[in-house]
Design a protein around this motif. Sequence first.
Motif, PDB file in Angstrom:
ATOM      1  N   ALA A 187     -12.113  10.065   0.409  1.00 14.62           N
ATOM      2  CA  ALA A 187     -10.949  10.959   0.497  1.00 14.62           C
ATOM      3  C   ALA A 187     -10.351  10.939   1.895  1.00 14.62           C
ATOM      4  N   ARG A 188     -11.229  10.877   2.907  1.00 16.39           N
ATOM      5  CA  ARG A 188     -10.734  10.842   4.297  1.00 16.39           C
ATOM      6  C   ARG A 188      -9.961   9.554   4.562  1.00 16.39           C
ATOM      7  N   LYS A 189     -10.496   8.458   4.017  1.00 14.60           N
ATOM      8  CA  LYS A 189      -9.829   7.170   4.214  1.00 14.60           C
ATOM      9  C   LYS A 189      -8.467   7.152   3.525  1.00 14.60           C
ATOM     10  N   ILE A 190      -8.417   7.720   2.294  1.00 14.59           N
ATOM     11  CA  ILE A 190      -7.147   7.777   1.571  1.00 14.59           C
ATOM     12  C   ILE A 190      -6.147   8.650   2.320  1.00 14.59           C
ATOM     13  N   ARG A 191      -6.631   9.775   2.842  1.00  7.79           N
ATOM     14  CA  ARG A 191      -5.749  10.692   3.590  1.00  7.79           C
ATOM     15  C   ARG A 191      -5.181  10.027   4.835  1.00  7.79           C
ATOM     16  N   LYS A 192      -6.058   9.306   5.570  1.00 15.44           N
ATOM     17  CA  LYS A 192      -5.591   8.598   6.774  1.00 15.44           C
ATOM     18  C   LYS A 192      -4.558   7.535   6.413  1.00 15.44           C
ATOM     19  N   LYS A 193      -4.807   6.869   5.284  1.00 14.13           N
ATOM     20  CA  LYS A 193      -3.865   5.821   4.862  1.00 14.13           C
ATOM     21  C   LYS A 193      -2.508   6.429   4.513  1.00 14.13           C
ATOM     22  N   ARG A 194      -2.548   7.588   3.833  1.00 14.54           N
ATOM     23  CA  ARG A 194      -1.300   8.253   3.483  1.00 14.54           C
ATOM     24  C   ARG A 194      -0.547   8.725   4.718  1.00 14.54           C
ATOM     25  N   LEU A 195      -1.301   9.286   5.674  1.00 15.58           N
ATOM     26  CA  LEU A 195      -0.666   9.723   6.924  1.00 15.58           C
ATOM     27  C   LEU A 195      -0.061   8.541   7.657  1.00 15.58           C
ATOM     28  N   GLY A 196      -0.783   7.407   7.648  1.00 12.87           N
ATOM     29  CA  GLY A 196      -0.259   6.207   8.290  1.00 12.87           C
ATOM     30  C   GLY A 196       1.015   5.730   7.624  1.00 12.87           C
ATOM     31  N   ASN A 197       1.055   5.791   6.281  1.00 15.28           N
ATOM     32  CA  ASN A 197       2.264   5.379   5.553  1.00 15.28           C
ATOM     33  C   ASN A 197       3.439   6.295   5.876  1.00 15.28           C
ATOM     34  N   ARG A 198       3.154   7.619   5.988  1.00 16.93           N
ATOM     35  CA  ARG A 198       4.215   8.567   6.320  1.00 16.93           C
ATOM     36  C   ARG A 198       4.783   8.294   7.698  1.00 16.93           C
ATOM     37  N   LYS A 199       3.889   8.035   8.660  1.00 21.46           N
ATOM     38  CA  LYS A 199       4.353   7.729  10.024  1.00 21.46           C
ATOM     39  C   LYS A 199       5.186   6.460  10.035  1.00 21.46           C
ATOM     40  N   SER A 200       4.762   5.466   9.262  1.00 21.13           N
ATOM     41  CA  SER A 200       5.500   4.200   9.210  1.00 21.13           C
ATOM     42  C   SER A 200       6.882   4.401   8.621  1.00 21.13           C
ATOM     43  N   VAL A 201       6.964   5.216   7.580  1.00 22.13           N
ATOM     44  CA  VAL A 201       8.265   5.495   6.955  1.00 22.13           C
ATOM     45  C   VAL A 201       9.164   6.249   7.920  1.00 22.13           C
TER      46      VAL A 201
END
Length: 354
Positions: free
Chosen positions: A329-343
């Motif tokens: 879950a932590r890895k998925i959350r970090k990935k989502r946050l990374g995608n948001r920052k990229s967008v």
Amino acid sequence: MLLLTLLLGAAATLAAEGGQHWTYEDPVLTIRSHTSCFCRKASPHGQDHWPASYPECGGNAQSPIDIQTDGVTFDPELPALQPQGYDQPGPEPLDLHNNGHTVQLSLPPTLYLEGLPQKFVAAQLHLHWGQKGSPGGSEHQINSEATAAELHIVHYDSDSYDNLNEAAQRPQGLAVLGILIEVGETKNPAYEHIISHLHEIRQKNQRTSVAPFSVRELLPPELGRFFRYNGSLTTPPCHQSVLWTVFSRRAQISTGQLAELQETLFSTEEEPSELLVHNYRAPQPLNQRVVFASFIEVGPSRTTAEMLGLGMGILLGCLCLLLAAYFIARKIRKKRLGNRKSVAFTSGRVAAEA
């Protein structure tokens, strides 16, 4: 002729009452002679030879047995046994006796069982055990597994018979409770009432008095799980008159208590003394008998240590799953946050170029 008839009758009575010599094994005895050398002499009185002197020992409904749990029949109508008077046997001291085959404690008739077709009053209890350094010691086995020792509490049908000896020769005249005993980490205070007196009756036929105590505490806490079958006495004359109840749950004694049981008593009155050990009969064929169970979960019994180990394993497995889920879950959350920052970065860059 009359005298001969009387003598033969007396001999038959003596045999029926267990007057002939018998042992559990066919050992080669070691005897010290007057020259101080050791001579070896065969003793053909062991279990394999019992039927020769006691024909009923060769019957088709003998005890003990190896209870295979996948072959028992569940009987939902088996009532739970309710021992009465077991908590307090009364004010009189109890007789503890080394009879050369076991240690036996007399019980008063104020102890009796409810939950059986008749009223069965207690007569005595005794123990069976192995020897130091060898596994096993119980008479009954469950799924071919023996325990360190076994307690038998013997009752007779007092509604139909006047005494134990009369009842023992009649169908279902006796009811015996079988309690398998395993080794635990702590000393069992109830069994200590017996074991602490063994040094007073080391030789065969010695007796001592034991202060009354709660016999109920010798039994396992859970009495609702048991096996029931028709069998016999496990010693000569092996009368096939016993309604057996063997509890699934076990009692426990400490390693030290088991050692005292295995190393204190002798089976002889005089020198050379023979240690009283290995006083259990081998499992007998079930033949056409049915073993009933009072419970459905009839899988192999587990010891307390095994149950604790199983519980710890399950707990650790759950913790590992929780940790794995947490990190995923932590890895998925970090990935989502990374995608948001990229967008957000991409959107800002496009806006600036525009």
